[in-house]
Motif scaffolding. Structure first.
Motif, mmCIF file in Angstrom:
data_model
loop_
_atom_site.group_PDB
_atom_site.id
_atom_site.type_symbol
_atom_site.label_atom_id
_atom_site.label_comp_id
_atom_site.label_asym_id
_atom_site.label_seq_id
_atom_site.Cartn_x
_atom_site.Cartn_y
_atom_site.Cartn_z
ATOM 1 N N UNK A 95 -46.063 -40.792 4.698
ATOM 2 C CA UNK A 95 -47.125 -39.967 5.282
ATOM 3 C C UNK A 95 -46.755 -39.533 6.689
ATOM 4 N N UNK A 96 -46.836 -38.215 6.957
ATOM 5 C CA UNK A 96 -46.484 -37.689 8.268
ATOM 6 C C UNK A 96 -47.400 -36.522 8.618
ATOM 7 N N UNK A 97 -47.830 -36.494 9.875
ATOM 8 C CA UNK A 97 -48.541 -35.365 10.466
ATOM 9 C C UNK A 97 -47.655 -34.843 11.587
ATOM 10 N N UNK A 98 -47.375 -33.548 11.585
ATOM 11 C CA UNK A 98 -46.415 -32.999 12.537
ATOM 12 C C UNK A 98 -46.988 -31.771 13.229
ATOM 13 N N UNK A 99 -46.821 -31.712 14.554
ATOM 14 C CA UNK A 99 -47.322 -30.598 15.352
ATOM 15 C C UNK A 99 -46.245 -29.532 15.517
ATOM 16 N N UNK A 100 -46.580 -28.317 15.107
ATOM 17 C CA UNK A 100 -45.707 -27.164 15.258
ATOM 18 C C UNK A 100 -46.479 -26.076 16.021
ATOM 19 N N UNK A 101 -46.039 -24.838 15.899
ATOM 20 C CA UNK A 101 -46.665 -23.736 16.639
ATOM 21 C C UNK A 101 -47.020 -22.606 15.678
ATOM 22 N N UNK A 102 -47.903 -21.738 16.134
ATOM 23 C CA UNK A 102 -48.254 -20.560 15.348
ATOM 24 C C UNK A 102 -47.085 -19.576 15.320
ATOM 25 N N UNK A 103 -47.053 -18.756 14.271
ATOM 26 C CA UNK A 103 -46.067 -17.688 14.184
ATOM 27 C C UNK A 103 -44.816 -18.020 13.417
ATOM 28 N N UNK A 104 -44.709 -19.244 12.884
ATOM 29 C CA UNK A 104 -43.462 -19.616 12.209
ATOM 30 C C UNK A 104 -43.291 -18.896 10.880
ATOM 31 N N UNK A 105 -44.373 -18.361 10.319
ATOM 32 C CA UNK A 105 -44.285 -17.565 9.085
ATOM 33 C C UNK A 105 -44.524 -16.082 9.365
ATOM 34 N N UNK A 106 -44.523 -15.687 10.627
ATOM 35 C CA UNK A 106 -44.920 -14.327 11.011
ATOM 36 C C UNK A 106 -46.325 -14.028 10.470
ATOM 37 N N UNK A 107 -47.210 -15.002 10.654
ATOM 38 C CA UNK A 107 -48.537 -14.949 10.035
ATOM 39 C C UNK A 107 -49.640 -14.530 10.991
ATOM 40 N N UNK A 108 -49.269 -14.132 12.234
ATOM 41 C CA UNK A 108 -50.287 -13.794 13.230
ATOM 42 C C UNK A 108 -50.391 -12.274 13.341
ATOM 43 N N UNK A 109 -51.495 -11.679 12.892
ATOM 44 C CA UNK A 109 -51.598 -10.223 12.856
ATOM 45 C C UNK A 109 -52.120 -9.633 14.179
ATOM 46 N N UNK A 137 -41.196 -29.075 4.760
ATOM 47 C CA UNK A 137 -41.783 -28.570 3.511
ATOM 48 C C UNK A 137 -40.855 -28.802 2.323
ATOM 49 N N UNK A 138 -39.564 -28.892 2.571
ATOM 50 C CA UNK A 138 -38.612 -29.194 1.494
ATOM 51 C C UNK A 138 -38.533 -30.682 1.186
ATOM 52 N N UNK A 139 -39.010 -31.503 2.110
ATOM 53 C CA UNK A 139 -38.917 -32.948 1.921
ATOM 54 C C UNK A 139 -39.888 -33.397 0.835
ATOM 55 N N UNK A 140 -39.754 -34.625 0.419
ATOM 56 C CA UNK A 140 -40.659 -35.204 -0.564
ATOM 57 C C UNK A 140 -41.758 -36.029 0.108
ATOM 58 N N UNK A 141 -41.923 -35.826 1.406
ATOM 59 C CA UNK A 141 -42.923 -36.566 2.162
ATOM 60 C C UNK A 141 -44.322 -35.999 1.940
ATOM 61 N N UNK A 142 -45.313 -36.825 2.169
ATOM 62 C CA UNK A 142 -46.711 -36.384 2.146
ATOM 63 C C UNK A 142 -47.046 -35.859 3.541
ATOM 64 N N UNK A 143 -46.661 -34.609 3.792
ATOM 65 C CA UNK A 143 -46.753 -34.046 5.135
ATOM 66 C C UNK A 143 -48.035 -33.236 5.326
ATOM 67 N N UNK A 144 -48.476 -33.175 6.579
ATOM 68 C CA UNK A 144 -49.438 -32.189 7.041
ATOM 69 C C UNK A 144 -48.833 -31.539 8.274
ATOM 70 N N UNK A 145 -48.571 -30.245 8.175
ATOM 71 C CA UNK A 145 -47.983 -29.491 9.276
ATOM 72 C C UNK A 145 -49.104 -28.761 10.015
ATOM 73 N N UNK A 146 -49.177 -28.946 11.319
ATOM 74 C CA UNK A 146 -50.207 -28.311 12.139
ATOM 75 C C UNK A 146 -49.578 -27.199 12.966
ATOM 76 N N UNK A 147 -49.981 -25.971 12.707
ATOM 77 C CA UNK A 147 -49.494 -24.817 13.468
ATOM 78 C C UNK A 147 -50.519 -24.519 14.559
ATOM 79 N N UNK A 148 -50.210 -24.971 15.761
ATOM 80 C CA UNK A 148 -51.171 -24.930 16.858
ATOM 81 C C UNK A 148 -51.076 -23.620 17.625
ATOM 82 N N UNK A 149 -52.230 -23.020 17.894
ATOM 83 C CA UNK A 149 -52.278 -21.859 18.770
ATOM 84 C C UNK A 149 -52.146 -22.314 20.220
ATOM 85 N N UNK A 150 -52.422 -21.463 21.186
ATOM 86 C CA UNK A 150 -52.205 -21.766 22.600
ATOM 87 C C UNK A 150 -53.197 -22.824 23.067
#
Length: 214
Positions: A95-109, A137-150
């Motif tokens: 089990x892992x929770x990981x902090x990332x940032x917005x925009x990694x998928x070019x998902x911010x319009x 996302x490729x790992x077999x872990x039970x992940x939650x990725x958090x894409x944090x805004x500013x």
């Protein structure tokens, strides 16, 4: 539950530690470079410190002994992310929770998306964030990725909203206090609703062209 906080000197990590100590019976392992110099234990029966680097696989495995969940406070180095994932696999922690940032998928319009690209889209750490997310996302872990805004600080403002992968990201800012509350909510969730998810995290009613503090 025993929770390993990687990057324990960070602001959100520090808030998370305090919330866990004050509101739960969970124990924590605090992992950071020069951790014994930079961190202070409040409850020695429920806390321990590991001095270490994210690239030190053996030290990470030692810190993961009997750990149920890992929180990663920073995914800005994909080589470190790869080492953490490998250490988790070897230690048998899923089990892992990981902090990332917005925009990694070019998902911010819209205007905010363009502003965000100008601010961070071209920096080397953004590419590392993208690669770190791909590895998780490729790992077999039970992940939650958090894409944090500013991020900003505001005491007692714990309001957050979530968007899911594949949805447009909405929201120009969010408090660190709100992010901490979300992490607490995820930790305390009894089901697997947050497993293998990538969540955009922002504050409600902040659909603006840029954060209010810029």
């Amino acid at each position: 539950m025993k929770i390993l906080i990687l990057g324990a000197v960070g602001q959100i990590a520090h808030m998370l530690k305090s919330e866990l100590l004050n509101k739960t019976s969970h124990s924590t392992v605090l992992y950071a470079r020069n951790g014994h110099k930079r961190l202070t234990l409040i409850d020695k029966s429920r806390e321990e410190i590991f001095d270490g680097d994210f690239k030190d696989k053996d030290k990470l495995i030692d810190a993961m002994k009997d750990v149920d969940l890992v929180y990663i406070n920073d995914m800005g180095d994909d080589k470190s992310t790869k080492t953490i994932i490998n250490a988790m696999n070897d230690a048998g922690v899923r089990r892992v929770i990981a902090a990332s940032v917005l925009g990694i998928y070019d998902e911010v319009p819209g205007a905010f998306g363009e502003w965000n690209k100008r601010m961070i889209g071209g920096i080397p750490r953004m590419q590392s964030q993208i690669e770190s997310a791909r590895l998780l996302e490729k790992s077999k872990l039970d992940y939650t990725l958090l894409r944090l805004t500013w991020l900003y600080n505001e005491n007692r403002n714990t309001k957050y909203m979530i968007t899911h992968k594949g949805e447009p990201f909405v929201g120009a800012q969010v408090t660190r206090q709100a992010v901490t509350q979300l992490i607490m909510d995820i930790i305390e969730e009894k089901s697997d609703k947050y497993f293998q998810t990538s969540l955009g995290v922002s504050e409600p009613n902040t659909d603006w062209a840029k954060p209010s503090f810029y």
